[in-house]
Design an enzyme around this catalytic site. Structure first.
Site, mmCIF file in Angstrom:
data_model
loop_
_atom_site.group_PDB
_atom_site.id
_atom_site.type_symbol
_atom_site.label_atom_id
_atom_site.label_comp_id
_atom_site.label_asym_id
_atom_site.label_seq_id
_atom_site.Cartn_x
_atom_site.Cartn_y
_atom_site.Cartn_z
ATOM 1 N N LYS A 214 0.854 -1.187 0.000
ATOM 2 C CA LYS A 214 0.000 0.000 0.000
ATOM 3 C C LYS A 214 0.893 1.242 0.000
ATOM 4 O O LYS A 214 1.836 1.336 0.795
ATOM 5 C CB LYS A 214 -0.894 0.024 1.235
ATOM 6 C CG LYS A 214 -1.708 1.305 1.399
ATOM 7 C CD LYS A 214 -2.469 1.322 2.713
ATOM 8 C CE LYS A 214 -1.567 1.286 3.916
ATOM 9 N NZ LYS A 214 -0.673 2.490 4.009
ATOM 10 N N ASP B 242 -5.479 0.049 8.906
ATOM 11 C CA ASP B 242 -5.081 -0.143 7.509
ATOM 12 C C ASP B 242 -5.713 -1.374 6.873
ATOM 13 O O ASP B 242 -5.743 -1.483 5.642
ATOM 14 C CB ASP B 242 -3.561 -0.304 7.417
ATOM 15 C CG ASP B 242 -2.833 1.019 7.300
ATOM 16 O OD1 ASP B 242 -3.505 2.062 7.251
ATOM 17 O OD2 ASP B 242 -1.595 1.012 7.261
#
Length: 316
Positions: free
Chosen positions: A42, A169
């Protein structure tokens, strides 16, 4: 995007399983009955810290993208839950049975009353505590892979709830597509598309603890992102990103000054459109118009910094 008192790997989960760490640079062959899920890196292209509620989390506003580069989670049928860790960063995880992969597996098994177990193999290709998803992406890949193995409804709200409990996350990594995330990371809006762009990732092999970065943050109430437009190309994306920030970048530099050296190296490369730190660091990225530019840039930096982790990739 992690819990302020946590990190990439959690502190307690009642499902115990053996972890067999092996430092192996070469990917292992998949078992015949294995389910494989990519745990893609990410990249926080922009990250604004907009507040701090009383529950200890931080409110964030971020544009997150994902790269084809990442870890791999493999799940095979087994009577109980167990985990083997391989890959170049396997030894950095530490010997414990409470990391996010096992926590994710145990939570999913309990939530759906699954009688079967699974043997999980985590191929750890990404640096640990590096600001590019790491353990959150591993947990999300575990949820996706076990949902397939155990034939669960893949988009069940209960899976999303488990992801949110595991860390701020994890919901983003569960989707693993370009997203505008706000709140503490749980308010997700898909971004229609991002332009093709080359990305160079560099980590100076320094692990940065997220709580320390938030502790060093001087302002916790900052303006959010402006409306995210449609981007015609990589240059348009970089131009818009230049009007945004990563509010954690400066406190990360104060905590680990080598991050400033990485950013300077990226900014000096021919073809760099924008250089910035991702997440809470220490991984930094540079955007390029084309993938071949990133490969040339990677070779240049590798020549002067052979000890850094350097990867040429793309926005996925």
């Amino acid at each position: 995007m992690k819990r302020p008192n946590g990190g990439f790997y959690g502190r307690h989960f009642r499902e115990s399983a053996p972890i067999i760490p092996r430092n192996c640079d070469n990917p292992q062959p998949l078992a015949a009955s294995a389910i494989r899920e990519d745990a893609r890196a990410k990249i926080n292209l922009a990250l604004h810290v907009t507040g701090r509620p009383t529950d200890g989390y931080h409110e964030l506003d971020t544009l997150a993208a994902f790269s084809p580069l990442g870890d791999v989670v493999e799940a095979t049928p087994a009577p109980d839950l167990s985990l083997t860790v391989t890959g170049p960063f396997a030894s950095d995880l530490g010997l414990s049975d409470d990391n996010l992969v096992i926590r994710a597996a145990g939570a999913l098994r309990e939530a759906f009353s699954v009688a079967e177990g699974a043997h999980l193999r985590l191929e750890k290709n990404l640096p640990v505590a590096s600001g590019i998803g790491g353990g959150s992406a591993d947990a999300a890949a575990t949820l996706r892979g076990l949902a397939r193995l155990w034939k669960l409804v893949p988009h069940s709200p209960r899976i999303a709830e488990i992801a949110a409990r595991l860390g701020a996350d994890v919901p983003m990594c569960l989707a693993s597509r370009p997203l505008h995330a706000s709140g503490i990371g749980e308010v997700l809006a898909p971004v229609a598309s991002l332009p093709i762009a080359g990305v160079l990732l560099i980590n100076p092999r320094v692990a940065v603890a997220t709580p320390a970065i938030f502790k060093a943050l001087k302002s916790r109430e900052n303006p959010p992102l402006s409306d995210i437009p449609a981007f015609a190309d990589a240059r348009a994306l970089a131009a818009w990103l230049s009007t945004t920030r990563n509010d954690l970048q400066q406190p990360a530099i104060e905590t680990a000054p080598v991050i400033a050296e990485v950013l300077s190296a990226l900014e000096a490369l021919p073809g760099t459109l924008l250089a910035r730190m991702s997440g809470s660091g220490a991984t930094c990225f540079a955007l390029f118009e084309r993938r071949n530019e990133t490969e040339t840039a990677a070779a240049l930096v590798s020549a002067s910094h052979p000890d850094w982790w350097i990867r040429a990739t793309t926005l996925g």
